[in-house]
Write a protein that holds these residues in place. Structure first.
Motif, short mmCIF file in Angstrom:
data_model
loop_
_atom_site.label_atom_id
_atom_site.label_comp_id
_atom_site.label_asym_id
_atom_site.label_seq_id
_atom_site.Cartn_x
_atom_site.Cartn_y
_atom_site.Cartn_z
N TYR A 703 0.70 -1.07 -0.26
CA TYR A 703 0.23 0.21 -0.12
C TYR A 703 1.04 1.00 0.20
CZ TYR A 703 -3.69 -2.64 0.90
OH TYR A 703 -5.45 -3.52 0.52
N ALA A 704 2.10 0.62 0.79
CA ALA A 704 2.93 3.01 1.49
C ALA A 704 3.29 2.64 -0.06
CB ALA A 704 3.64 2.18 2.14
N GLY A 706 2.69 1.89 -2.99
CA GLY A 706 1.20 2.26 -4.02
C GLY A 706 1.27 3.65 -3.97
N MET A 707 0.85 4.38 -2.93
CA MET A 707 1.04 5.60 -2.62
C MET A 707 2.09 6.73 -2.85
SD MET A 707 -1.11 5.28 1.01
CE MET A 707 -0.52 6.59 1.73
N VAL A 708 3.43 6.20 -2.75
CA VAL A 708 3.89 6.85 -3.20
C VAL A 708 4.39 6.73 -4.32
CG1 VAL A 708 6.81 7.17 -3.19
CG2 VAL A 708 5.08 6.06 -0.74
N ALA A 711 2.14 9.15 -5.67
CA ALA A 711 2.24 10.46 -5.81
C ALA A 711 3.40 11.18 -6.53
CB ALA A 711 2.72 11.27 -4.66
N LEU B 162 0.63 5.06 7.62
CA LEU B 162 -0.65 5.39 5.90
C LEU B 162 -0.59 6.48 6.32
CD1 LEU B 162 -1.52 2.51 4.39
CD2 LEU B 162 0.20 3.01 3.92
N PRO B 225 -3.87 8.92 -5.55
CA PRO B 225 -3.39 7.72 -4.96
C PRO B 225 -3.25 7.49 -3.43
CG PRO B 225 -1.96 9.62 -5.28
CD PRO B 225 -3.51 9.86 -5.57
N TYR B 228 -5.35 3.35 -1.11
CA TYR B 228 -5.36 2.41 -0.70
C TYR B 228 -6.29 1.64 0.26
CZ TYR B 228 -2.69 2.38 -5.22
OH TYR B 228 -2.20 2.62 -6.55
#
Lengths: 723, 533
Positions: A703-704, A706-708, A711, B162, B225, B228
């Motif tokens: 998840y981390a 994917g987020m980074v 971004a 997160l 984005p 998640y």
């Protein structure tokens, strides 16, 4: 409180009565549903009468103004669009609401006797009360949207009451037919309302009729809209008032109980179209082509329906065609801008046509549901009161001198004859021809049924099978209970079973001039005569008095057009002078010279009526065989008329069948083509979902990541943009 | 602004303190009063916010309508959230006393709401950060402590880590903005943007800072984005907490985004700066699609609602991207077709609408699951209509509202956004929103179908149907219909809030060091069409 503050009570009482009658349904008091209904409409009538008297002699409408209005509450407020529920009171509304509630009261009283013991007694009165609520709303509304509410409401009540005997397929079909035919008109009306708002930025009568309309510059700027609005309103009115080509629903509407035919499909609802155009006459006066079209179609419908009535055999159907014909006269009157004359005819017609229907109901009651005029004869001796009443009604309808119909019809014909519009006199001539036919077919019924030697149908004095009740073990007793327990599918009996087995065939509904199967009543309860209970013949007598005398209101009490003419003349566009000049470019109130003076027209009318009655007396009383010979001699014409000019057939093959075929084709297309495409398109989101589903793994680090990544991607896009 | 303007927040925080102490009481009967105290505190806060929202209050402060909207939303919807979490935290061990951590739970809940309520009243980046974290910090604990299952702890850990990541991202953005303007005061930054825009376009540092703020805050609102976490956290947390998460951080995030873009004066229309609103719109579209298509595949109701929450964030982001421009028709009252609502008003209306309908749907789930969590998938609610017709009815109404059926508040929310999109000449965006609404209808209707068309697999039992749970579902449903039919009050508040931007920053309103560098926003008549065209 000023008189207009009482006006909201007029719709309120029937509404409360309808709710109360519906609430009684579950209780032991449901046999008493007529009590709230009759009280409600009686109270309404008294308020209406009070208002009428106040309009005439009091100060209900102050200081010579054409109208007075009040706002009750804000109904709709959406942005700049704001509509209030309010009352608009002028002589036209006062007169209409008074006769609507008055005739309703008499018919309600009659119904209490006529419908007694019927299953769904409370339902009948709830529907009837709701009808009166909507009708009075329609008449008293101060804006077009509220009129539209009432308009749809009376349509709904009509639909419910035509289909009152819903176990019978013919009743269901008739209700559907009425509803669909009216839908065409309602759509036109709705579009007209929208256009009115777009043109005037208001739906209030006061703004539309008494505001910018008089301004020639405004009319020039909105010429297109001002042409279309009256045309659309005209179609709306024609559907509701059963004018050609939308007249086909009214004869079938006779499937409803007879009081319904009398109240809704003769006296009141069908005149709503006349009311609408009379109300909107200012718009029509500035739209001459449409006004003329109203007159021409009215005249044609009057003639068409009268010819059809010549060769019908079911009494109620004859009166139904006669209603269409008389409504045609009213539109003819409107077409030559004689608003007051048209409303005068509405007024007298309400009395004599309600009378004819109710008297016919009594006949039906006594004859066990039989209405075929070929099967009965000489009833005059058996039903003296009914006969006298129906004779009054027939004389009024036939325009016999001195009776109400004579004066009002003559008023319209005279207005048409003297219209400056070149076609006016021709309309008057056709109107006179129609009057001849009217007198003939009216007295054809009277002489056939009430004169000559006594002949009763086999069903006379019996129960007919009710739509809702099983034939009881002993005649009548079982039916009188006619209660929840007996309702069911067993009630359909043998005939119903056959019809049901044959399948649902809406088009065939006109094919069988079907007698209305009706609620049982035992003639033997009244051994001395077949006139029925006092609640039934008392309203008949009152209506007969009205049918005789109502016409004099249009003769005496005023200079031109009598009291009615003077009273309605306070509405600018209803002034008697308007009839002579149909809206030239400038002044629309210019009087014109007489072409044929009213007294001469009266004389011609009287002669025509007498000739018609005389002809009917010869062929249908003294020498009935001659009539059959004559019919045989002109067989093609007769069958053309018997089949109602084949208009229903025309609709079936020209409209219903092609539409059905189109529907079938489109269904196939929808099923195979559209559904296929939709299936594919519908699959796309799912497929998309599957393809990105793996991004949701449940692991924190992914998840981390994917987020980074996301971004960073966004920032990269930004970076390229900025470079 | 004097302290009087912070009355709702002070009431909430005071109530939180009292509840915290109350929760320490050894007597369980006293601890049980925590919910009542929370309820009373929120009622008082709501009354205070209502009085502050009256016309004339703090009239000199331009953002006041937005601030009071936030306070009203926090305390009003917060009331429903308290009702929905009446039995929280769920006990998992039979030995545990019924309300061991009740004081902590409700105190945290009130703290979070106080953060939301304060959101639009800040005038400094630091305060904005503190308010945002005041909203989020308590929720991390609430997720983990809401119930004793390991899934909740896992969700709590994920949410916290997160969340910290996202906070780092937007804090980084704040630092760029500070670097650009040399101050953390809103008035100074706005002035810097104004003078930079007057010269041409702002430097890249400002735009990148802005964008990183958007990206960081997209975590709070669960938008692509940074979306998640949402399904896992929503599923793992106790359902009342999920309901709270679906509303509070999202509302806070959107108000924060409005504040941040307000700094630019909504003038980012030059070729370079236009990238920001364009990216915002692109993110909105992607968010809608991701939320809706992934929701199609789910069988767990909480996951469906989580994805639906993502999708609704997409609609609201679209409204944000439309900005405060009013359509020219809006100035002509009575004209048909003229929308008198701008993108931000539509966003605020939608925020309130979404809060009500999603809370209603979750409240029914809470009501059903009792202790076991059995009603989490389609099988769990199959045949609900027969067993619990009222619960099924509430659920159905809320779902219809989420779809956007006329007669519900959800319809008006979508309508206003679509109207704003059309008025701002973005027909494609309007079409995309409508397409997404159609996709979303599939999974919402699937839930309705399960409730009404399928037979119950096992008899549904509701163990502890607390009256408060029924009340929260019923009140939310009632409001969904009520505001759907009579949107007047909500509409007025939203329009006032949405029209209070772009703010005209001036020394009179923002006293302090920036008195010399006063930024003047666009006069009202020139507002239209300069943002995101």
């Amino acid at each position: 409180m000023t008189p207009i503050d009482f006006a909201p009570l007029i719709p309120a009482f029937p509404l409360a009565a309808a709710i109360l009658a519906a609430l009684l349904s579950g209780t032991k008091l449901k046999r008493a549903a007529h009590v709230p209904a009759i009280s409600g409409v009686a109270l309404s009538f008294f308020v209406a009468l009070f208002l009428l008297l106040k309009c005439q002699w009091g100060q209900a409408i102050a200081g010579g103004a054409p109208y007075v209005q009040s706002t009750l509450w804000t109904w709709i407020a959406a942005g700049g669009f704001k509509v209030s529920a309010g009352i608009f009171l002028d002589p036209l509304a006062a007169l209409f609401v008074t006769f609507v509630t008055g005739v309703s009261l008499l018919i309600f009283i009659y119904s209490a006797g006529y419908m007694e013991g019927d299953y769904g007694y409370w339902r009948f009165f709830a529907y009837m009360s709701i009808f009166v609520f909507f009708m009075t709303t329609l008449v008293l509304a101060n804006n077009f949207l509220l009129v539209y509410l009432g308009w749809e409401g009376v349509g709904l009540a009509s639909y419910l009451l035509i289909g009152y005997y819903y176990p019978r397929p013919s009743a269901r079909d008739a209700a559907t037919k009425a509803f669909i035919t009216n839908r065409i008109g309602d759509t036109c009306f709705a579009v007209a309302v929208l256009m009115l708002y777009l043109t005037f930025h208001s739906l209030k009568f006061s703004t539309v009729f008494y505001g910018v309309l008089a301004n020639p510059a405004f009319r020039a700027a909105h010429a297109t809209a001002l042409f279309w609005i009256p045309l659309l309103l005209m179609f709306g009115a024609f559907a509701k008032s059963a004018q050609f080509p939308l007249h086909v629903w009214l004869p079938d509407a006779m499937e409803g109980p007879t009081p319904v035919s009398a109240l809704i499909h003769a006296a009141t609802m069908v005149t709503a179209g006349v009311y609408l155009i009379a109300r909107c006459l200012p718009l029509f006066l500035y739209d001459q082509p449409v006004l003329h079209l109203v007159g021409i179609i009215g005249c044609f419908t009057a003639f068409l329906a009268a010819t059809i009535a010549l060769r019908q055999f079911d009494m109620k159907r004859i009166w139904a065609y006669s209603t269409i014909s008389q409504l045609g006269y009213m539109f003819m009157g409107l077409g030559v801008a004689a608003g007051a004359s048209a409303v005068f005819h509405v007024f007298t017609h309400a009395f004599f046509k309600a009378l004819l229907f109710l008297a016919t109901g009594s006949v039906m009651h006594a004859m066990g549901g039989e209405l075929d005029i070929r099967k009965m004869s000489g009833l005059g001796k058996k039903m003296p009161i009914t006969t006298v009443c129906i004779l009054t009604g027939c004389l009024a309808l036939a325009g016999f001198p001195g009776f109400s119909g004579f004066f009002s019809k003559d008023d319209i014909l005279s207005a048409a004859m003297n219209a400056t519009w070149g076609l006016g006199p021709w309309l008057a001539v056709i109107g006179l021809l129609t009057a001849l036919l009217t007198a003939y077919y009216t007295f054809r019924v009277f002489f056939r049924v009430f004169c000559g030697e006594l002949r009763l149908p086999a069903t006379a004095g019996q129960h007919e099978p009710s739509a809702f009740t099983l034939p009881g073990p002993q005649d009548g007793g079982g039916n009188r209970r006619g209660d929840a327990g007996t309702r069911g599918h067993g009630d359909t009996g043998k005939d119903e079973g056959k019809i049901a087995a044959a399948g649902y065939e809406p088009e065939t509904v006109n094919q069988t001039p079907h007698t209305t199967i009706h609620k049982p009543e035992i003639a033997s309860h009244y051994p001395h005569s077949l006139d029925g209970a006092p609640t039934m013949w008392l309203p008949l007598i009152l209506l007969a008095i009205g049918a005789t005398c109502a016409g004099y209101l249009g003769v005496f009490g005023g200079t031109e057009g009598g009291w009615i003419g003077g009273f309605l003349g306070r509405v600018p566009h209803m002034q008697p002078a308007v009839r002579y000049v149909v809206a030239p470019a400038g002044d629309m109130y210019l009087p014109a010279p007489w072409r044929v003076s009213p007294s001469v027209m009266m004389l011609i009318g009287a002669v025509v009526s007498l000739v018609g009655i005389g002809a009917a007396a010869y062929w249908h009383w003294f020498n009935r065989s001659a009539a059959d010979t004559l019919a045989g001699a002109v067989r093609p014409v007769a069958s053309f008329l018997e089949n109602k000019w084949y208009i229903d057939e025309l609709y079936r093959y020209g409209l219903v069948r092609p539409l059905r075929l189109l529907g079938h084709v489109l269904w196939r297309v929808d099923r195979w083509v559209v559904d296929g495409v939709v299936g594919v398109i519908g699959g796309i989101p799912r497929w998309l979902g599957f393809s990105i589903r793996s991004s949701e793994s449940g692991r924190l680090r992914s998840y981390a990541f994917g987020m980074v990544t996301g971004a960073v991607l966004v920032l990269l896009v930004m970076w390229y943009w900025l470079r | 602004m004097n302290l009087h303007g912070l009355l709702p927040e002070m009431i909430m925080l005071a109530a939180a303190a009292v509840i915290l102490l109350n929760g320490l009481c050894p007597r369980e009967s006293v601890r049980r009063a925590s919910q009542w105290l929370a309820l009373a505190g929120l009622v008082a806060a709501f009354v205070a916010a209502w009085r502050l929202a009256a016309p004339g209050q703090h009239a000199g402060w331009p953002l006041w309508p937005l601030a009071t909207f936030g306070s009203l939303l926090a305390s009003g919807v917060g009331l429903l959230a308290v009702l929905a979490s009446w039995n929280m935290p769920f006990k998992d061990q039979p030995t545990e006393t019924d309300s061991a951590y009740r004081g902590e739970y409700f105190a945290l809940l009130l703290c979070s709401l106080a953060g939301l309520s304060m959101m639009a009243k800040v005038n400094n980046l630091i305060w904005l950060f503190l308010a945002l974290e005041l909203v989020s910090m308590p929720t991390y604990i609430m997720v983990a402590a809401g119930r004793g299952q390991s899934a909740a702890q896992e969700a709590g850990v994920k949410y916290f880590f997160l969340g910290a990541l996202s906070a780092a991202v937007y804090l980084f953005g704040f630092s760029y903005l500070y670097g650009f303007a040399g101050s953390t005061r809103f008035s100074t930054i706005a002035a810097a943007f104004h003078s930079a825009l007057a010269l041409g376009h702002p430097p890249a540092i400002a735009l990148i800072g802005l964008l990183m703020v958007v990206l960081g805050i997209s975590y709070k609102i669960a938008a692509v984005p940074l979306h998640y976490y949402a399904p896992d956290v929503y599923q793992g947390a106790a359902t009342p907490v999920t309901a709270f998460l679906a509303f509070t951080p999202k509302a806070a995030g959107f108000i924060a985004l409005i504040l941040v873009f307000n700094l630019t004066g909504w003038q980012l229309s030059s070729s370079l700066a236009g990238a920001v609103p364009a990216l915002l719109m692109a993110l909105a579209v992607v968010t809608m699609f991701v939320g809706n298509v992934l929701a199609l595949l789910q069988r767990n109701l909480k996951r469906i609602l989580a994805y639906s929450s993502i999708a609704h964030s997409g609609y609201m982001l679209a409204a944000l991207a439309l900005g405060p421009a009013l359509s020219p028709e809006a100035t002509r009252p009575g004209e048909l077709g003229g929308s008198s609502i701008n993108g931000l008003s539509a966003l605020l209306f939608y925020l309130a609408a979404y809060s009500l309908m999603t809370l209603g749907a979750f409240a029914v789930l809470i009501y059903l699951e009792g202790q076991t969590g059995a009603a989490e998938d389609f099988d769990g609610i199959a045949g609900l209509a027969g067993e619990h017709p009222l619960a099924a009815g509430c659920m159905a109404v809320c779902l219809f509202s989420l779809i956007g059926m006329p007669g519900t508040v959800g319809f008006l929310g979508k309508l206003f956004i679509v109207q704003a999109a059309l008025a701002a000449h973005h027909p494609v965006l309007a079409v995309i929103i409508v397409i997404n609404a159609a996709i979303a209808a599939t999974y919402y209707l699937r839930i309705v179908a399960a409730m009404y068309l399928r037979a119950a697999a096992t008899p549904l039992t509701v163990r502890r149907p607390a009256l408060a749970l029924k009340l929260s579902a019923a009140v939310a449903t009632f409001l969904v219909i009520f505001f759907g039919l009579f949107p007047g009050a909500l509409y007025r508040q939203s329009v006032a809030g949405g029209r209070s931007v772009p703010t005209v920053y001036s020394a009179a309103h923002w006293p302090g060091r920036s008195a010399k560098r006063t930024a003047v926003g666009m006069p009202g008549s020139a507002r239209a069409g300069l943002w995101a065209n």
